[in-house]
Design an enzyme around this catalytic site. Structure first.
Site, PDB file in Angstrom:
ATOM      1  N   ASP A 102     -10.842   2.389   4.096  1.00 54.15           N
ATOM      2  CA  ASP A 102     -11.157   1.047   4.139  1.00 54.15           C
ATOM      3  C   ASP A 102     -12.662   0.910   4.188  1.00 54.15           C
ATOM      4  O   ASP A 102     -12.965  -0.213   3.619  1.00 54.15           O
ATOM      5  CB  ASP A 102     -10.515   0.556   5.398  1.00 54.15           C
ATOM      6  CG  ASP A 102      -9.347  -0.694   5.274  1.00 54.15           C
ATOM      7  OD1 ASP A 102      -9.160  -0.760   3.861  1.00 54.15           O
ATOM      8  OD2 ASP A 102      -8.557  -0.602   6.057  1.00 54.15           O
TER       9      ASP A 102
ATOM     10  N   GLN B 148      -4.488  -2.019   9.550  1.00 50.99           N
ATOM     11  CA  GLN B 148      -4.529  -3.143   9.099  1.00 50.99           C
ATOM     12  C   GLN B 148      -4.976  -4.308   9.925  1.00 50.99           C
ATOM     13  O   GLN B 148      -4.684  -4.295  11.308  1.00 50.99           O
ATOM     14  CB  GLN B 148      -2.913  -3.541   8.520  1.00 50.99           C
ATOM     15  CG  GLN B 148      -3.023  -4.623   7.865  1.00 50.99           C
ATOM     16  CD  GLN B 148      -3.325  -4.735   6.416  1.00 50.99           C
ATOM     17  OE1 GLN B 148      -3.654  -3.506   5.675  1.00 50.99           O
ATOM     18  NE2 GLN B 148      -3.751  -5.830   5.720  1.00 50.99           N
TER      19      GLN B 148
ATOM     20  N   LYS C  45       0.797  -0.987  -0.070  1.00 51.24           N
ATOM     21  CA  LYS C  45       0.157   0.085  -0.019  1.00 51.24           C
ATOM     22  C   LYS C  45       0.965   1.384  -0.059  1.00 51.24           C
ATOM     23  O   LYS C  45       0.469   2.173  -0.670  1.00 51.24           O
ATOM     24  CB  LYS C  45      -0.796   0.048   1.184  1.00 51.24           C
ATOM     25  CG  LYS C  45      -2.163  -1.191   1.066  1.00 51.24           C
ATOM     26  CD  LYS C  45      -2.780  -1.413   2.245  1.00 51.24           C
ATOM     27  CE  LYS C  45      -3.842  -2.627   2.284  1.00 51.24           C
ATOM     28  NZ  LYS C  45      -4.624  -2.789   3.451  1.00 51.24           N
TER      29      LYS C  45
HETATM   30  N1  GUN Z   1      -6.895  -7.226   6.318  1.00 55.18           N
HETATM   31  C1  GUN Z   1      -7.186  -7.817   4.947  1.00 55.18           C
HETATM   32  N2  GUN Z   1      -7.719  -7.136   4.082  1.00 55.18           N
HETATM   33  C2  GUN Z   1      -7.736  -5.921   4.900  1.00 55.18           C
HETATM   34  C3  GUN Z   1      -7.904  -4.534   4.197  1.00 55.18           C
HETATM   35  O1  GUN Z   1      -8.675  -4.509   2.942  1.00 55.18           O
HETATM   36  N3  GUN Z   1      -7.801  -3.556   4.958  1.00 55.18           N
HETATM   37  C4  GUN Z   1      -7.233  -3.800   6.308  1.00 55.18           C
HETATM   38  N4  GUN Z   1      -7.281  -2.623   7.024  1.00 55.18           N
HETATM   39  N5  GUN Z   1      -7.110  -5.057   6.604  1.00 55.18           N
HETATM   40  C5  GUN Z   1      -7.089  -6.076   5.745  1.00 55.18           C
END
Ligand code: GUN
Length: 292
Positions: free
Chosen positions: A119, A96, A52
């Site tokens: 998100d 995350q 990211k």
């Molecule tokens: N864990 C697995 N997929 C995601 C996501 O799209 N965002 C976040 N913050 N954690 C995740």
């Protein structure tokens, strides 16, 4: 069989975003700034977050990575979320998941300012999605929708079966594909661990989406001839033949299902890169929602 090439499509989106950044710069406007909070040393989470951050660098967004040890108390994390909510230089941020067991994920998710929740996990954004109000769509389901749209896959009136009802993929995707939107208007079945006759249910799908995190779960007997199959699974499995000792495996038994599906998304290179592209699109949108 046509391969749904998420890597290529995500690259197209990133190129579009690079253009948007250059335009903002030319107009003397603020550049989007994404922050990511990572707790602990889980290998998969570290890879996702570093991808990211790399995507931000590639596009020209600003990014900030905040790391905590596994043992970080919940109050400290909540205080950081509050600080990021108030930090005017940050346009959007993510925490995350998964978080260590002693931290209540829902409490953290609900503490995020919905206008910075890129998100799309905050209940306000999930609610807005249900009634079609402006807000952030969760990145992975939004990435799947973007794939469907850019591959020109017909959805109206089609039977769509989603396997897996997680809060971050299956549940929101079922709503997004059932809404009266384009893409949308599917007849959606949300299948899960208690579903009876799962193979039979799946064989009814024009569009089959697997999001359960069990490598090779979807076999060819579960797939209708000519169906579109989208694989959201990304599980690390041991692979001594690889330098790093593992590889990513999807939920779909690719070799056998590719003989029946009309379109199929691979792992890696399918939905994964689209999640990141959607997060970047949401970060740009964060500025527009605030009128920056
Ligand atoms: N864990 C697995 N997929 C995601 C996501 O799209 N965002 C976040 N913050 N954690 C995740």
């Amino acid at each position: 069989m046509i391969l749904i090439d998420g890597k290529r499509i995500s690259q197209e989106i990133k190129e579009e975003l690079k253009g948007a950044v250059l335009q903002r710069k030319a107009e003397g406007r603020k550049i989007p700034h994404l922050a990511a909070v990572l707790v602990g040393n889980d290998g998969a989470s570290m890879t996702y977050v570093s991808n990211k951050v790399k995507a931000c660098e590639e596009i020209g967004f600003e990014s900030t990575l905040i790391r905590y040890d596994d043992s970080v108390p919940e109050e400290i994390l909540l205080a950081k979320v509050q600080a990021l909510n108030e930090d005017r230089s940050i346009d959007g941020f993510i925490v995350q998941l998964p978080l260590p067991k002693h931290i209540d994920e829902l409490k953290i998710t609900q503490a995020i300012d919905p206008l910075k929740d890129v998100d799309g996990f905050h209940p306000r954004n999930l609610g807005n999605m249900v009634v079609n109000l402006p807000g952030f769509l969760p990145a992975t389901p939004a990435g799947v929708l973007e794939l469907i749209q850019r591959m020109d896959i017909a959805t109206e009136g089609k039977n769509c079966v989603i396997i897996g009802r997680s809060n971050i993929v299956g549940m929101p995707l079922s709503i997004m594909l059932g809404r009266n939107t384009k893409p949308g208007n599917c007849t959606v079945t949300l299948a899960h661990s208690k579903t009876e006759n799962l193979a039979e249910v799946c064989r009814n799908a024009d569009i089959l989406i697997a999001a359960i995190g069990q490598p090779g779960f979807v076999t060819q007997d579960m797939v209708k001839e000519g169906a579109v199959v989208i694989d959201v699974g990304t599980t690390r499995v041991e692979d001594p033949s690889r330098m790093k000792g593992w590889r990513l495996a999807g939920d779909v038994a690719f070799d056998e299902v590719s003989k029946k599906a009309s379109m199929l998304s691979p792992v890696p290179g399918g939905v994964g890169p689209m999640t990141i592209a959607s997060l970047m699109l949401n970060t740009l949108k964060a500025m527009d929602l605030k009128g920056k």
